[in-house]
Structure formats: C-alpha cells, structure tokens
Design an enzyme around this catalytic site. Structure first.
Site, PDB file in Angstrom:
ATOM      1  N   TYR A 158      38.598  19.728 -16.667  1.00 59.90           N
ATOM      2  CA  TYR A 158      39.865  19.362 -17.309  1.00 59.90           C
ATOM      3  C   TYR A 158      40.127  20.245 -18.522  1.00 59.90           C
ATOM      4  O   TYR A 158      41.237  20.769 -18.698  1.00 59.90           O
ATOM      5  CB  TYR A 158      39.813  17.893 -17.728  1.00 59.90           C
ATOM      6  N   SER A 161      41.089  23.689 -17.458  1.00 60.56           N
ATOM      7  CA  SER A 161      42.442  23.740 -16.899  1.00 60.56           C
ATOM      8  C   SER A 161      43.500  23.706 -17.988  1.00 60.56           C
ATOM      9  O   SER A 161      44.518  24.408 -17.907  1.00 60.56           O
ATOM     10  CB  SER A 161      42.656  22.590 -15.906  1.00 60.56           C
ATOM     11  N   LYS A 162      43.285  22.897 -19.016  1.00 59.57           N
ATOM     12  CA  LYS A 162      44.291  22.771 -20.068  1.00 59.57           C
ATOM     13  C   LYS A 162      44.296  23.995 -20.994  1.00 59.57           C
ATOM     14  O   LYS A 162      45.361  24.389 -21.492  1.00 59.57           O
ATOM     15  CB  LYS A 162      44.055  21.487 -20.864  1.00 59.57           C
TER      16      LYS A 162
END
Length: 254
Positions: A158, A161-162
């Site tokens: 996560y 990805s961010k």
C-alpha cells in the site's frame, strides 16, 4: 459551499460505491454536475444512486473493474454517450493491505494492491486524458495518502502504491500542463470509511489510538475530503499544479 461552474460538467469517479468516492459523487451531483461512478460493488453503487436521485445533477452507475482496460472503455463510453466529454477525473478507487510488512506480503497481495491502486489509476487516466486534450482542458485528481509521504500509513504494498501515485501525478501534470491539463493528488489521513471498518471493530481500540495519535484528536468524515476535492477541481485552484494536498488532522506535523 457552492460552485456554479460544475453545472452540467461531466465528472468520472472510480471507487464511487462507498467512502470518499461516494462522498465525492454526492458532492459534485449536489453542485449540478453529471457524474459517472465506477465500482465493482453493485450494492454500494445502488446506495450512491439512491443518495443522489433528488440532487441537481445526475448520477450514472457503472459496475466495472479499474484493472481491466475493456471495462474502463465501456464506462468511459457510457459517460460520453450520457453526458458528453469528461471534464473532471477522480481516481479514487483503492484497496488496503492490512499493514502487511514485506516478508509477509505474498506476490498475489503485492500484485493486487499495485494493480488496483496504481495500474488502475494509470489505465483510467489513459482512457480519459485524450478527450481532455481535444478540448484543451481537464482536471485529474488522484487519491494518494499520507502513506505516500511517510511510513506507517499502510504496509509494504500500500505504501509503495501511494508513493508511486504521487510520482505519477507530478509527472502527469508536468507532461500535459501546457496542453490545458491540471493534475493533483489528495493525501488523506484517518478518514472514517468502510475501508477502515476493521479499525473500529470489537472494542474500537485501534480507532481510539488513531484518533489519539492525530493532533486534531479525531477521524475525518469522507465528506471533508469531498469538500477539498470540490475546491481543488475548481477554477479557484487553477494555479495549483502537480501538488499533494494533505487532509490529515495534522498527522504529518508530528
């Protein structure tokens, strides 16, 4: 807060079945915009449709997967046939990884999180951007996170990805700014949405800890992110390019 400029404009939103995406759909429909909301959650989209039925603008639901190019093409075509050219794109769809560290992250989890959060943003943008370029104007707002700026807001997949979404947003704006495109990202902190329901489960100790760790002392509502989106997509923010707008209750000031 009222923006006359959204009357009759076409807004394409991913992740519109719940949380921030649903709040954005309601906010823009309230302002008179025509909204196409894409999501895999048919029941959630039905709820969004119900919540927007009496508003000034129109909401059109489309069940589809942002990781599948063919399904995105169908959604964009549907928006164009119903409302015309897309003026605003909100890439809001995303999934969590349960704060999983790298050694516990399977290849399947890594691929799934990166596919939805990052590849989905890329695929949807590339389907909508050409029509924005034809009209020499378009606004794209990608959903980042404080996990795109610091560690601790998610797990390995996560957070990666961010961080990547922020880089993609900056490059997107850089490449097309002179052709009338404006791209920015929003980086929420603790927002009370169905995606974070696990934090409130049981005795809610995790949710209490997050609120206590947030300088503002609380979780935010998705409507607060939607209000920021209304401003950031408006002409009032026309000089804001390739930036990341945090909405985190002071989390990053710590």
């Amino acid at each position: 807060m009222h923006f006359d400029e959204y009357e009759g404009k076409t807004v394409f939103i991913t992740g519109a079945a719940s949380g921030i995406g649903q709040a954005q759909a309601i906010a823009f429909a309230t302002q008179g915009a025509n909204v196409l909301g894409m999501d895999l959650d048919s029941e959630g989209l039905a709820k969004t449709t119900d919540k927007t039925k009496d508003l000034t603008g129109q909401f059109l639901a489309h069940i589809g997967d942002v990781t599948e190019k063919s399904e995105i093409i169908l959604a964009v075509t549907k928006a164009n046939k119903a409302f015309g050219t897309i003026h605003i794109l909100l890439n809001t769809a995303g999934i969590l990884d349960n704060y999983t560290p790298t050694l516990d992250t399977t290849e399947d989890m890594w691929d799934r999180v990166l596919s939805v959060n990052l590849k989905g943003t890329f695929l949807v943008t590339n389907q909508v951007l050409p029509q924005m370029l034809k009209q020499s104007h378009g606004v794209i707002i990608n959903m980042a996170s404080i996990a795109g700026m610091v560690a601790g807001g998610g797990g390995a997949a996560y957070t990666a990805s961010k961080h990547a979404i922020i880089g993609y947003t900056k490059q997107l704006d850089h490449d097309y700014i002179k052709q009338g495109i404006r791209a920015n990202a929003i980086a929420p902190g603790a927002i009370q949405t169905p995606m974070n329901a696990a934090d409130f489960a049981g005795d809610g100790k995790i949710a209490e800890w997050v609120a206590a760790e947030t300088p503002a002392g609380r979780w935010a509502k998705p409507e607060e992110v939607a209000s920021l989106t209304l401003f950031l997509a408006s002409e009032h923010a026309d000089y804001i390019h390739g930036t990341v707008m945090t909405i985190d209750g002071g989390w990053l000031e710590k």
